[in-house]
Design a protein around this motif. Sequence first.
Motif, PDB file in Angstrom:
ATOM      1  N   GLY A   1      -4.639   1.953 -14.413  1.00 38.15           N
ATOM      2  CA  GLY A   1      -4.057   1.629 -13.046  1.00 38.15           C
ATOM      3  C   GLY A   1      -2.831   0.963 -12.843  1.00 38.15           C
ATOM      4  N   ASP A   2      -2.809  -0.165 -13.944  1.00 40.74           N
ATOM      5  CA  ASP A   2      -1.637  -0.931 -14.023  1.00 40.74           C
ATOM      6  C   ASP A   2      -0.416  -0.245 -14.455  1.00 40.74           C
ATOM      7  OD1 ASP A   2      -3.106  -3.343 -13.275  1.00 40.74           O
ATOM      8  OD2 ASP A   2      -3.331  -4.026 -15.561  1.00 40.74           O
ATOM      9  N   ARG A   3      -0.688   0.550 -15.499  1.00 39.68           N
ATOM     10  CA  ARG A   3       0.335   1.399 -15.914  1.00 39.68           C
ATOM     11  C   ARG A   3       0.907   2.212 -14.922  1.00 39.68           C
ATOM     12  NH1 ARG A   3      -3.003   1.344 -20.833  1.00 39.68           N
ATOM     13  NH2 ARG A   3      -3.741   3.268 -20.181  1.00 39.68           N
ATOM     14  N   PHE A   4       0.120   2.997 -14.236  1.00 43.16           N
ATOM     15  CA  PHE A   4       0.478   4.077 -13.115  1.00 43.16           C
ATOM     16  C   PHE A   4       0.994   3.338 -11.943  1.00 43.16           C
ATOM     17  CE2 PHE A   4      -0.088   8.529 -13.986  1.00 43.16           C
ATOM     18  CZ  PHE A   4      -0.827   8.421 -15.258  1.00 43.16           C
ATOM     19  N   GLU A   5       0.691   2.311 -11.494  1.00 44.99           N
ATOM     20  CA  GLU A   5       1.119   1.523 -10.312  1.00 44.99           C
ATOM     21  C   GLU A   5       2.658   0.927 -10.664  1.00 44.99           C
ATOM     22  OE1 GLU A   5      -1.017  -1.844  -9.220  1.00 44.99           O
ATOM     23  OE2 GLU A   5      -1.709  -1.043  -7.369  1.00 44.99           O
ATOM     24  N   LYS A   6       2.466   0.405 -11.811  1.00 40.72           N
ATOM     25  CA  LYS A   6       4.061   0.113 -12.356  1.00 40.72           C
ATOM     26  C   LYS A   6       5.151   1.398 -12.458  1.00 40.72           C
ATOM     27  CE  LYS A   6       6.965  -2.384 -15.716  1.00 40.72           C
ATOM     28  NZ  LYS A   6       8.085  -1.421 -15.769  1.00 40.72           N
ATOM     29  N   TRP A   7       4.609   2.451 -12.842  1.00 41.42           N
ATOM     30  CA  TRP A   7       5.527   3.664 -12.890  1.00 41.42           C
ATOM     31  C   TRP A   7       5.808   4.023 -11.450  1.00 41.42           C
ATOM     32  CZ3 TRP A   7       3.516   9.334 -13.099  1.00 41.42           C
ATOM     33  CH2 TRP A   7       4.608   9.912 -13.479  1.00 41.42           C
ATOM     34  N   PHE A   8       4.824   4.152 -10.464  1.00 39.24           N
ATOM     35  CA  PHE A   8       5.336   4.520  -9.082  1.00 39.24           C
ATOM     36  C   PHE A   8       6.045   3.427  -8.535  1.00 39.24           C
ATOM     37  CE2 PHE A   8       0.597   6.555  -8.915  1.00 39.24           C
ATOM     38  CZ  PHE A   8       1.050   7.713  -9.794  1.00 39.24           C
ATOM     39  N   GLY A   9       5.888   2.115  -8.692  1.00 34.64           N
ATOM     40  CA  GLY A   9       6.689   1.316  -8.311  1.00 34.64           C
ATOM     41  C   GLY A   9       8.078   1.347  -8.727  1.00 34.64           C
ATOM     42  N   ASP A  10       8.477   1.763  -9.856  1.00 31.28           N
ATOM     43  CA  ASP A  10       9.733   1.810 -10.527  1.00 31.28           C
ATOM     44  C   ASP A  10      10.299   2.673  -9.971  1.00 31.28           C
ATOM     45  OD1 ASP A  10       9.198  -0.429 -12.044  1.00 31.28           O
ATOM     46  OD2 ASP A  10       8.780   0.689 -14.045  1.00 31.28           O
ATOM     47  N   ILE A  11       9.585   3.911  -9.543  1.00 33.14           N
ATOM     48  CA  ILE A  11      10.415   5.374  -9.131  1.00 33.14           C
ATOM     49  C   ILE A  11      10.899   4.775  -7.619  1.00 33.14           C
ATOM     50  CG2 ILE A  11      10.052   7.483  -8.207  1.00 33.14           C
ATOM     51  CD1 ILE A  11       8.023   8.048 -10.726  1.00 33.14           C
ATOM     52  N   LEU A  12      10.068   4.194  -6.945  1.00 33.56           N
ATOM     53  CA  LEU A  12      10.196   3.931  -5.586  1.00 33.56           C
ATOM     54  C   LEU A  12      11.204   2.724  -5.416  1.00 33.56           C
ATOM     55  CD1 LEU A  12       6.655   4.393  -3.898  1.00 33.56           C
ATOM     56  CD2 LEU A  12       8.588   5.822  -3.750  1.00 33.56           C
ATOM     57  N   ASN A  13      11.578   1.837  -6.291  1.00 36.22           N
ATOM     58  CA  ASN A  13      12.556   0.932  -6.260  1.00 36.22           C
ATOM     59  C   ASN A  13      13.839   1.490  -6.726  1.00 36.22           C
ATOM     60  OD1 ASN A  13      10.952  -1.067  -5.198  1.00 36.22           O
ATOM     61  ND2 ASN A  13      10.288  -1.535  -7.270  1.00 36.22           N
TER      62      ASN A  13
ATOM     63  N   PRO B   1      10.273  11.534  -2.835  1.00 34.06           N
ATOM     64  CA  PRO B   1      10.425  11.659  -4.123  1.00 34.06           C
ATOM     65  C   PRO B   1       9.369  12.013  -5.030  1.00 34.06           C
ATOM     66  CG  PRO B   1      10.237   9.377  -3.378  1.00 34.06           C
ATOM     67  CD  PRO B   1      10.485  10.365  -2.152  1.00 34.06           C
ATOM     68  N   ILE B   2       9.465  12.678  -5.871  1.00 35.58           N
ATOM     69  CA  ILE B   2       8.316  13.457  -6.714  1.00 35.58           C
ATOM     70  C   ILE B   2       8.403  12.774  -8.247  1.00 35.58           C
ATOM     71  CG2 ILE B   2       7.573  15.362  -7.880  1.00 35.58           C
ATOM     72  CD1 ILE B   2       8.740  17.144  -5.521  1.00 35.58           C
ATOM     73  N   ALA B   3       6.942  12.385  -8.736  1.00 36.16           N
ATOM     74  CA  ALA B   3       6.714  11.618 -10.054  1.00 36.16           C
ATOM     75  C   ALA B   3       6.057  12.776 -10.617  1.00 36.16           C
ATOM     76  CB  ALA B   3       5.840  10.585  -9.933  1.00 36.16           C
TER      77      ALA B   3
ATOM     78  N   MET C   1       0.701  -1.279  -0.059  1.00 41.14           N
ATOM     79  CA  MET C   1       0.049   0.066   0.108  1.00 41.14           C
ATOM     80  C   MET C   1       0.745   1.269  -0.025  1.00 41.14           C
ATOM     81  SD  MET C   1      -1.863   2.527   1.794  1.00 41.14           S
ATOM     82  CE  MET C   1      -1.817   2.445   3.332  1.00 41.14           C
ATOM     83  N   LEU C   2       0.621   2.249  -1.028  1.00 42.04           N
ATOM     84  CA  LEU C   2       1.502   3.230  -1.020  1.00 42.04           C
ATOM     85  C   LEU C   2       0.440   4.371  -0.457  1.00 42.04           C
ATOM     86  CD1 LEU C   2       2.908   3.134  -4.737  1.00 42.04           C
ATOM     87  CD2 LEU C   2       4.070   2.765  -2.551  1.00 42.04           C
ATOM     88  N   LYS C   3       1.360   5.533  -0.003  1.00 41.40           N
ATOM     89  CA  LYS C   3       0.667   6.946   0.407  1.00 41.40           C
ATOM     90  C   LYS C   3       1.148   7.784  -0.580  1.00 41.40           C
ATOM     91  CE  LYS C   3      -0.023   7.010   5.022  1.00 41.40           C
ATOM     92  NZ  LYS C   3       0.499   7.561   6.433  1.00 41.40           N
TER      93      LYS C   3
END
Length: 353
Positions: free
Chosen positions: A341-353, A120-122, A1-3
């Motif tokens: 949602g799949d595309r954005f969730e992947k993008w957010f995950g990639d930034i945070l990793n 971090p900022i996307a 879960m992301l905030k």
Amino acid sequence: MLKLLFVSTSVGPLGTGLGGGVELSLYNIAQEMRRRGHEVQIVAPNGSYFESLPNIVQIPGELQMIAQSQERNASIVMPGDSVLANMWEYARQVQTEYDLIVNFAYDWLPFYLTPFFSCPIAHFVSMGSLYEAMDRTIKQTADRFPGTLGFYTASQAQTFALDDKCPYLGSGINLSLYEFCAQPQKCLAWLGRIAPEKGLEDAVAAAKITQIPLKIMGKMQDETYWQQIVAAYPDAPVEYLGFLSTSEMQQQVRQCQVLLMTPRWVEAFGNVAIEALACGVPVISYRRGGPAEIVQDGKTGFLIEPDSVTGLVNAIARLDEIDRYTCRQQAEIEFSLEALGDRFEKWFGDILN
Ligand code: UDP
């Protein structure tokens, strides 16, 4: 879960249409992220309202000037009591409570501020290149924080000539809000902000030549521009219905034979294209920018030579070649909230990793 902290566009309150398609995109991404169990807080200018998205943090201050009206060599200009600055001051204060801040404003300041934040900022970039100061800060941010810039489409991203490989996130809509209509009436649709970069006059010219009524819907952003069109085509069969809610808009659009898209600029995406397709309405667009990546030429509409009214008229004559059910199907396959949602969730995950 992301905030997640979503910081909105600063050119208008959410729900007014002043921000264009990015308002709908922010709304849909927020809805879908919450449905997936993420926590999303939206920060937006005072007066923002979205049905079923309560608790928007409302920030006072003067609105930012729209970027489309800037000269290419324009300086950065901000009002004294800037809502943009105020939103980012709020973000600074609460940043430790979030995993990621997502910027939806096409503005210089959030890019400039990025290295000064610990969170971090996307950056979701909602338009193509418009002026040099913005291009420069976008390039610097892409070089310094690879992967943190997201675009609607490849043709939009190309206008910035970046070295970084940025994700193309497209758009998506809640398909259940758009009703399929198999049998249209004899009328054309045009949707969007009434502003010069949208080339509305070409659609009006096509309505005049074909004598098929044109329904125009969208935010009146440039009244002078609109009056020029009215004066130039006094006897064209057109009707301006105002800025409608999604529900009212789709009731009108779905009864039309086609959506005409006449962008003069490199349209970053064109949310209206997928809204029309979701109703089973084919799209005729200039072969330029986002719509050229969306419309399947000859299958879900026609892509024609840019700025050609004759091209519009000829394509309107060929509309019986298009199966409206195929249009709806394309929207279901490519532009659902789940796909978005799949595309954005992947993008957010990639930034945070
Ligand atoms: N729109 C609306 N009511 C209207 C006409 C348009 O809500 O009567 C919305 C439409 O849903 C879309 C936005 O206006 O989200 C236009 O966005 P688009 O991406 O097509 O272009 P932009 O304004 O971002 O250049």
